[in-house]
Design a protein around this motif. Structure first.
Motif, PDB file in Angstrom:
ATOM      1  N   ARG A 232       0.647  -1.363  -0.050  1.00  0.00           N
ATOM      2  CA  ARG A 232      -0.001   0.091   0.135  1.00  0.00           C
ATOM      3  C   ARG A 232       0.799   1.194  -0.182  1.00  0.00           C
ATOM      4  NH1 ARG A 232      -5.448  -1.504   0.584  1.00  0.00           N
ATOM      5  NH2 ARG A 232      -5.794   0.647  -0.123  1.00  0.00           N
ATOM      6  N   GLY A 233       2.104   1.322  -0.238  1.00  0.00           N
ATOM      7  CA  GLY A 233       2.904   2.262  -0.231  1.00  0.00           C
ATOM      8  C   GLY A 233       2.744   3.219   0.983  1.00  0.00           C
ATOM      9  N   LYS A 234       2.526   4.440   0.723  1.00  0.00           N
ATOM     10  CA  LYS A 234       2.522   5.514   1.693  1.00  0.00           C
ATOM     11  C   LYS A 234       1.643   4.963   2.798  1.00  0.00           C
ATOM     12  CE  LYS A 234       3.914   9.498  -1.177  1.00  0.00           C
ATOM     13  NZ  LYS A 234       3.598  10.652  -1.473  1.00  0.00           N
ATOM     14  N   ARG A 235       0.585   4.395   2.562  1.00  0.00           N
ATOM     15  CA  ARG A 235      -0.281   4.204   3.535  1.00  0.00           C
ATOM     16  C   ARG A 235      -0.183   2.661   4.232  1.00  0.00           C
ATOM     17  NH1 ARG A 235      -4.732   7.096   3.928  1.00  0.00           N
ATOM     18  NH2 ARG A 235      -6.311   5.584   4.377  1.00  0.00           N
ATOM     19  N   ALA A 236       1.041   1.983   4.020  1.00  0.00           N
ATOM     20  CA  ALA A 236       1.314   0.750   4.613  1.00  0.00           C
ATOM     21  C   ALA A 236       1.058   0.761   6.061  1.00  0.00           C
ATOM     22  CB  ALA A 236       2.824   0.441   4.317  1.00  0.00           C
ATOM     23  N   LEU A 237       1.501   1.829   6.959  1.00  0.00           N
ATOM     24  CA  LEU A 237       1.203   1.690   8.255  1.00  0.00           C
ATOM     25  C   LEU A 237      -0.059   1.863   8.495  1.00  0.00           C
ATOM     26  CD1 LEU A 237       2.147   1.718  11.230  1.00  0.00           C
ATOM     27  CD2 LEU A 237       2.487   4.438  11.028  1.00  0.00           C
ATOM     28  N   VAL A 238      -0.892   2.661   7.852  1.00  0.00           N
ATOM     29  CA  VAL A 238      -2.521   2.646   8.079  1.00  0.00           C
ATOM     30  C   VAL A 238      -3.122   1.361   7.901  1.00  0.00           C
ATOM     31  CG1 VAL A 238      -4.549   3.889   7.055  1.00  0.00           C
ATOM     32  CG2 VAL A 238      -2.592   5.060   7.363  1.00  0.00           C
ATOM     33  N   TYR A 239      -2.677   0.712   6.879  1.00  0.00           N
ATOM     34  CA  TYR A 239      -3.503  -0.715   6.582  1.00  0.00           C
ATOM     35  C   TYR A 239      -3.013  -1.928   7.266  1.00  0.00           C
ATOM     36  CZ  TYR A 239      -6.601   1.367   3.454  1.00  0.00           C
ATOM     37  OH  TYR A 239      -7.474   2.262   2.741  1.00  0.00           O
ATOM     38  N   HIS A 240      -1.511  -1.717   7.639  1.00  0.00           N
ATOM     39  CA  HIS A 240      -1.101  -2.759   8.537  1.00  0.00           C
ATOM     40  C   HIS A 240      -1.826  -2.527  10.083  1.00  0.00           C
ATOM     41  CE1 HIS A 240       2.390  -3.752   6.538  1.00  0.00           C
ATOM     42  NE2 HIS A 240       2.526  -4.833   7.292  1.00  0.00           N
ATOM     43  N   ASN A 241      -2.138  -1.286  10.401  1.00  0.00           N
ATOM     44  CA  ASN A 241      -3.089  -1.140  11.584  1.00  0.00           C
ATOM     45  C   ASN A 241      -4.448  -1.394  11.646  1.00  0.00           C
ATOM     46  OD1 ASN A 241      -3.196   0.121  14.516  1.00  0.00           O
ATOM     47  ND2 ASN A 241      -4.565   1.514  13.533  1.00  0.00           N
ATOM     48  N   ILE A 295       5.761   7.957   5.334  1.00  0.00           N
ATOM     49  CA  ILE A 295       4.741   7.154   5.534  1.00  0.00           C
ATOM     50  C   ILE A 295       3.769   7.886   6.201  1.00  0.00           C
ATOM     51  CG2 ILE A 295       4.132   5.521   7.272  1.00  0.00           C
ATOM     52  CD1 ILE A 295       5.487   4.304   4.860  1.00  0.00           C
ATOM     53  N   GLU A 296       2.360   7.859   5.530  1.00  0.00           N
ATOM     54  CA  GLU A 296       1.322   8.460   6.341  1.00  0.00           C
ATOM     55  C   GLU A 296       1.067   8.122   7.561  1.00  0.00           C
ATOM     56  OE1 GLU A 296      -3.238   8.552   5.258  1.00  0.00           O
ATOM     57  OE2 GLU A 296      -1.898   8.852   3.488  1.00  0.00           O
ATOM     58  N   PRO A 297       0.979   8.785   8.540  1.00  0.00           N
ATOM     59  CA  PRO A 297       0.485   8.267   9.936  1.00  0.00           C
ATOM     60  C   PRO A 297      -0.841   7.775  10.057  1.00  0.00           C
ATOM     61  CG  PRO A 297       0.525  10.807   9.875  1.00  0.00           C
ATOM     62  CD  PRO A 297       1.063  10.160   8.673  1.00  0.00           C
ATOM     63  N   MET A 298      -0.988   7.233  11.053  1.00  0.00           N
ATOM     64  CA  MET A 298      -2.359   6.458  11.398  1.00  0.00           C
ATOM     65  C   MET A 298      -3.270   7.475  11.811  1.00  0.00           C
ATOM     66  SD  MET A 298      -0.610   3.081  13.522  1.00  0.00           S
ATOM     67  CE  MET A 298      -1.825   3.178  14.736  1.00  0.00           C
ATOM     68  N   ASP A 299      -4.853   7.187  11.442  1.00  0.00           N
ATOM     69  CA  ASP A 299      -5.916   7.985  11.400  1.00  0.00           C
ATOM     70  C   ASP A 299      -6.285   8.419  12.801  1.00  0.00           C
ATOM     71  OD1 ASP A 299      -6.766   5.653   9.085  1.00  0.00           O
ATOM     72  OD2 ASP A 299      -5.848   7.465   8.584  1.00  0.00           O
ATOM     73  N   GLY A 300      -5.787   9.287  13.529  1.00  0.00           N
ATOM     74  CA  GLY A 300      -6.335   9.799  14.622  1.00  0.00           C
ATOM     75  C   GLY A 300      -7.056   8.802  15.689  1.00  0.00           C
ATOM     76  N   ASP A 301      -8.099   9.430  16.276  1.00  0.00           N
ATOM     77  CA  ASP A 301      -8.690   8.345  17.349  1.00  0.00           C
ATOM     78  C   ASP A 301      -8.931   7.072  16.705  1.00  0.00           C
ATOM     79  OD1 ASP A 301      -8.400  10.602  19.066  1.00  0.00           O
ATOM     80  OD2 ASP A 301     -10.471  11.065  18.981  1.00  0.00           O
TER      81      ASP A 301
END
Length: 356
Positions: A232-241, A295-301
């Motif tokens: 997922r590229g830049k959103r790899a962290l978002v989608y791992h989470n 890497i895009e950080p995780m989405d808030g709350d």
């Protein structure tokens, strides 16, 4: 049968009997307060929200259209959860009531809501199908909460939920059978199926959640990463989470279903949790791994609701240092069943009741 002393005519006795029975039925069925109306949504469609093949660049205009198209369902899910859990300070709905929530859910089920996923051009809406799967998870969660709150679900609710879940199971099984790689959406569908199995003892849903869990155990890398989400590229962290969140929920549901957690199960999901925690603190390492500049950080709350509610025992020091601690109404999630802390309690309660 009712009897009427002093009434001589059998026809009149029958007429009076029917009238009294009809009155009694109306008294039972009548809602004591005025319920709001939420038009059942027959079709779920939305534009694709990513502008690249990796699913890493969000199209802001498409996202806004998706949010607008999903508002009727999300509003209804919020109304249902507020009726069960109690309203947050920002609530604007009137007529919050457990009885209204139960009756309105039955109305949507009877109407076979969300039956289609067709876009404005008459073609299949891929994003609509994804969104419908998320909404279905929300309605399964609401049904669990209603049942544990003592409500008797309407006669159409369970068949409707089974139909929506079964549709998704068939798609997922075909997808994997054709060699496609499942990711966070597969894990979400596994959690939905586990919720349905807990609610209804449905054998196919129970089997599928086991298939999803086994798939996760096979797909996780030694370092705790998931190939499906690294893509997922830049959103790899978002989608791992996102994958981790769904797996944490699935893990809790499996416990409620009486499935023991093996050492390998714990080790694998702990490795994923550690990987997400480390990547929060050291995002440059993940950026290098996936070949992007940042890497895009995780989405808030939203990103921390499931981990704090369902997986606090899996969180290492990185989560404490780089994550976010939630409190109060920050735990409310429409497709998560409302207040996710109360959702977790309902899952545990239903599991206990089912095993008695």
């Amino acid at each position: 049968m009712f009897s009427f002393p002093g009434v001589g005519s059998s026809k009149l006795r029958l007429l009076l009997s029917v009238s009294v029975i009809g009155f009694a039925y109306a008294a039972v069925a009548q809602v004591p307060e005025s319920c709001p109306y939420f038009q059942p949504v027959s079709n779920v469609a939305a534009p694709a929200i990513y502008s690249d093949n990796r699913g890493s660049i969000v199209d802001a205009q498409a996202l806004a259209k998706r949010t607008a198209s999903g508002k009727p369902v999300n509003d209804f899910l919020s109304y249902l959860s507020f009726s069960i859990d109690g309203p947050p300070p920002w609530n604007k709905f009137t007529g919050l009531s457990l009885q209204c929530a139960n009756s309105l859910l039955e109305e949507w089920a009877k109407d076979d809501a969300m039956a289609t996923t067709v876009d404005d051009h008459g073609s299949f809406s891929s994003q609509g199908a994804i969104d419908r799967a998320g909404y279905t998870r929300g309605f399964v969660n609401i049904a669990i909460k209603l049942q544990t709150a003592g409500a008797k679900l309407g006669p159409h609710v369970i068949p409707w939920l089974k139909k929506r879940v079964e549709e998704r199971i068939q798609v997922d099984r075909a997808y994997i059978a054709h060699g496609q790689r499942g990711g966070n959406l597969l894990y979400e569908d596994g959690a939905t199926a586990a919720g349905l199995a807990l609610l209804t003892q449905d054998e196919n849903a129970f089997k599928f959640q086991g298939e999803v869990w086994a798939y996760f155990l096979q797909q996780i890398n030694p370092d705790g990463s998931l190939a499906s989400e690294l893509a997922r590229g830049k959103r790899a962290l978002v989608y791992h989470n996102r994958a981790l969140s769904m797996l944490m929920i699935l893990r809790a549901q499996r416990r409620a279903l009486g499935i023991p957690e093996k050492a390998v199960d714990h080790a694998k999901i702990k490795a994923l949790a550690d990987y997400v925690g480390h990547s929060m603190c050291f995002p440059d390492e993940l950026a290098t791994k996936v070949g992007v500049d940042r890497i895009e950080p995780m989405d808030g709350d939203y990103a921390f609701r499931a981990s704090e509610t369902f997986g606090s025992d899996l969180l290492n020091a990185d989560w404490q240092r780089c994550g976010r601690r939630l409190s109060g109404f920050a735990f409310i999630d429409a497709t998560g069943g409302g207040d996710m802390r109360k959702m977790h309690q309902a899952i545990i309660q239903l599991g206990t009741q089912s095993r008695r």
